[in-house]
Design a protein around this motif. Structure first.
Motif: not given
Length: 90
Positions: A25-28, A34-39
């Motif tokens: 799910x995190x891969x998805x 992409x706004x959550x990519x850093x965290x």
């Protein structure tokens, strides 16, 4: 349990509940949001850095349905669809 994708600790706590499922799910979410990519990437680094969490990581990602023997028939030629149209007209 609520997941806050902007909070690394929330992601790790959520991931820990069902790593096999939540890892994919995190891969998805990386691709879709992409706004959550850093965290998300920070949470993954934390998981990799802690031996207790690293031990929970799935050995292999969940296999796609095609690898499990599921198969969707695909028409190879236009003639393959003729029987579908004939049934629809009957």
């Amino acid at each position: 349990m609520q997941l806050d994708l902007s909070n690394v600790d929330s992601i790790v706590a959520w991931w820990r509940v069902w790593p096999e499922r939540h890892d994919s799910y995190l891969d998805f979410k990386l691709a879709a949001s992409p706004e959550f990519a850093h965290s998300i990437l920070s949470a993954r680094r934390l998981i990799d850095a802690r031996p207790d969490l690293r031990a929970l990581k799935p050995l292999a990602p969940l296999a796609p349905p095609s690898a499990l023997g599921w198969r969707v028939p695909v028409a190879d030629a236009i003639d393959d669809l003729a029987w579908i149209e004939a049934d629809a007209q009957d």
